[in-house]
Design a protein around this motif. Structure first.
Motif, short mmCIF file in Angstrom:
data_model
loop_
_atom_site.label_atom_id
_atom_site.label_comp_id
_atom_site.label_asym_id
_atom_site.label_seq_id
_atom_site.Cartn_x
_atom_site.Cartn_y
_atom_site.Cartn_z
N CYS A 41 0.83 -1.20 0.00
CA CYS A 41 0.00 0.00 0.00
C CYS A 41 0.87 1.26 0.00
CB CYS A 41 -0.90 0.01 1.23
SG CYS A 41 -2.02 -1.40 1.33
N ARG A 42 0.54 2.20 -0.85
CA ARG A 42 1.27 3.46 -0.90
C ARG A 42 0.40 4.64 -0.49
NH1 ARG A 42 5.07 1.31 0.23
NH2 ARG A 42 5.96 3.41 0.32
N ARG A 43 -0.92 4.47 -0.53
CA ARG A 43 -1.82 5.57 -0.15
C ARG A 43 -3.06 4.95 0.50
NH1 ARG A 43 -5.52 9.60 -2.32
NH2 ARG A 43 -4.88 11.66 -1.53
N ALA A 66 3.53 7.24 7.53
CA ALA A 66 4.31 8.17 6.71
C ALA A 66 5.79 7.85 6.78
CB ALA A 66 4.04 9.60 7.17
N ILE A 70 4.20 5.62 3.37
CA ILE A 70 2.80 5.43 3.01
C ILE A 70 2.04 6.73 3.26
CG2 ILE A 70 0.68 4.13 3.51
CD1 ILE A 70 2.56 1.88 4.59
N GLY A 71 1.38 7.24 2.23
CA GLY A 71 0.57 8.44 2.39
C GLY A 71 -0.75 8.12 3.05
N VAL A 72 -1.20 9.01 3.94
CA VAL A 72 -2.44 8.78 4.67
C VAL A 72 -3.36 10.00 4.53
CG1 VAL A 72 -3.49 8.43 6.95
CG2 VAL A 72 -1.39 7.21 6.33
N VAL A 73 -4.62 9.74 4.23
CA VAL A 73 -5.68 10.75 4.29
C VAL A 73 -6.62 10.31 5.40
CG1 VAL A 73 -7.63 11.80 3.09
CG2 VAL A 73 -5.51 11.30 1.84
N GLU A 97 -11.22 12.19 -2.62
CA GLU A 97 -9.83 12.17 -2.20
C GLU A 97 -9.04 11.00 -2.79
OE1 GLU A 97 -8.17 14.33 -0.34
OE2 GLU A 97 -9.90 15.65 -0.02
N PHE A 100 -7.22 5.09 -3.47
CA PHE A 100 -6.49 4.53 -2.34
C PHE A 100 -6.15 3.08 -2.61
CE2 PHE A 100 -9.28 7.85 -0.59
CZ PHE A 100 -8.35 8.65 0.03
N ASP A 101 -5.13 2.60 -1.92
CA ASP A 101 -4.75 1.20 -2.01
C ASP A 101 -5.39 0.35 -0.93
OD1 ASP A 101 -2.89 1.77 -4.12
OD2 ASP A 101 -1.51 2.55 -2.60
#
Length: 434
Positions: A41-43, A66, A70-73, A97, A100-101
């Protein structure tokens, strides 16, 4: 019988069992970033509520992700006891947004159920009501696979981290219903008892009663062999009581007997919190396959039709058009009367369940043994003494019955046929329990 083995004239001989992968233990939450990374997972979308986010745990987990690249929203707008409106708002946020993965839910059953709805509608077209169970919604099945969903429960109650069900209020109809499909089940449950230590006593009591009813209802559900044999494609997540679900339910009851009262009275007791977390997990693994029945069916209209009731330990919702009845509280209030009704279907199971919860329980009438044990436990942990405390009376019974009858998916799991007059008796007996 056909060559495939299917014949509707023959009883079912197959039961199914499914569960998420599980990681359990103090500090387990800190392995979320590892699990996301291991899945490439990257996002990732984190789904939580404002109260849980205020503890700092969600942002700490986001920082760990992070650090692992890994980017997080974060969506923190989950509503306690989600509605069709709140879920649609969460879906709109996620669609705007994305992509996502994976999705990670950090919170109670409300956050986990919101994440399930978001995951469903990130990966499948249409709108929420297309997938809500019939007859309230269209009952459509998802055509596409969902993203990996990792659930980190912060309450010891709903078992949503183990199940393939998303529960919601449909506000226009004032009814609680759900979405049920095997693809909604989380990929991984990370259960960390440390996340539950700050849970208020009122929340511990209500969510713990949900655990209790999960275990009892799945244990007393109609056996899987009582159904007509189904084609493999027609089997649903709830298949009736079966040996594997029974084992989980029995273990959950044993843990509750030793830990529930203590967790409510002494919230910082780490051993009690760990036992309650185990009990919630075990009960979820049981009812997520066997199913639940009458108390849960009654809980939906109770929660949907309540007036200005405010439970201890829960924040006020400025957007609500009626009071709040926590799900576990709503479920528990008709449980004693419901188990009095189901007793004749399996007396030995009802007596055994009572003994698991209270080895010292005594009584001249075995039919009253389990209702008595449940009522005493409710009183000890501070659950309301009946529907009257929520503002319901005899005049509301007919409307509540109508709402319960809409939950045929649940009532079909009961070990006896449930008619309108049976529900009326159960609800009437539940107006005042003691």
């Amino acid at each position: 019988m056909s060559a495939s083995g299917f014949s509707p004239e023959h009883p079912e001989s197959v039961f199914t069992y499914a569960s998420p992968a599980l990681k359990f233990g103090s500090g387990a939450r800190h392995e979320l970033a590892h699990e996301l990374g291991a899945r490439g997972c990257r996002r990732v979308l984190f789904v939580t509520d404002a109260g849980v986010r205020a503890t700092g745990e969600v942002d700490a987990l986001a920082e760990q992700a992070a650090a692992a690249g890994i980017g997080v929203v974060v969506f923190d707008g989950t509503r306690v006891e989600p509605t069709d409106t709140s879920l649609s708002e969460a879906v709109a946020f996620a669609r705007a947004e994305g992509p996502f993965d994976a999705v990670a839910a950090v919170g109670g059953g409300s956050s986990i159920d919101t994440a399930k709805a978001v995951n469903l509608l990130l990966t499948n077209d249409g709108e929420l009501m297309d997938y809500v169970n019939a007859p309230v919604g269209q009952g459509r099945a998802p055509a596409n696979a969902l993203l990996p969903l990792i659930a980190l429960p912060t309450t010891t109650g709903t078992g949503s981290e183990s199940t393939a069900i998303c529960v919601l209020d449909v506000t226009a109809l004032r009814v609680k219903t759900g979405i049920s499909h095997a693809r909604l089940r989380p990929t991984l449950a990370i259960v960390d008892p440390e996340l539950t230590v700050s849970q208020p006593a009122g929340v511990t009591a209500a969510s713990g009663m949900d655990v209790l009813c999960h275990a009892l209802e799945s244990y007393t559900a109609r056996p899987y062999t009582s159904y007509e044999r189904k084609r493999p494609s027609d089997r649903v997540p709830y298949c009736g009581s079966n040996p594997i679900a029974d084992a989980w339910s029995e273990r959950a009851m044993g843990l509750l007997a030793g830990a529930f009262r203590q967790a409510v009275r002494q919230g910082d007791d780490r051993a009690a919190r760990e036992q309650m977390a185990l009990a919630a997990t075990f009960a979820g693994l049981g009812f997520g396959n066997a199913g639940v029945h009458i108390p849960h069916a009654n809980a939906y209209p109770i929660a949907g039709m309540v007036g200005p009731f405010a439970p201890d330990g829960y924040p006020a919702d400025p957007h609500a058009d009626h009071g709040l009845v926590p799900h576990g509280m709503a479920v528990s209030l008709t449980a004693p009367a419901a188990f009095r009704f189901t007793f004749e279907a399996s007396p030995e199971r009802h007596v055994k369940a009572a003994r698991l919860l209270d080895p010292d329980a005594v009584g001249d009438d075995p039919r009253e043994l389990l209702p008595g044990v449940v009522s005493r436990l409710m009183r000890d942990v501070g659950v309301p003494s009946g529907l009257a405390e929520l503002g319901f009376g005899a005049a509301d019974v007919d409307d509540l019955v109508e709402g319960s009858l809409r939950q045929q998916r649940l009532l079909a799991t009961a070990p006896r046929e449930v008619r309108a007059e049976d529900l009326a008796t159960i609800l009437t007996q539940s107006v005042e329990l003691w």
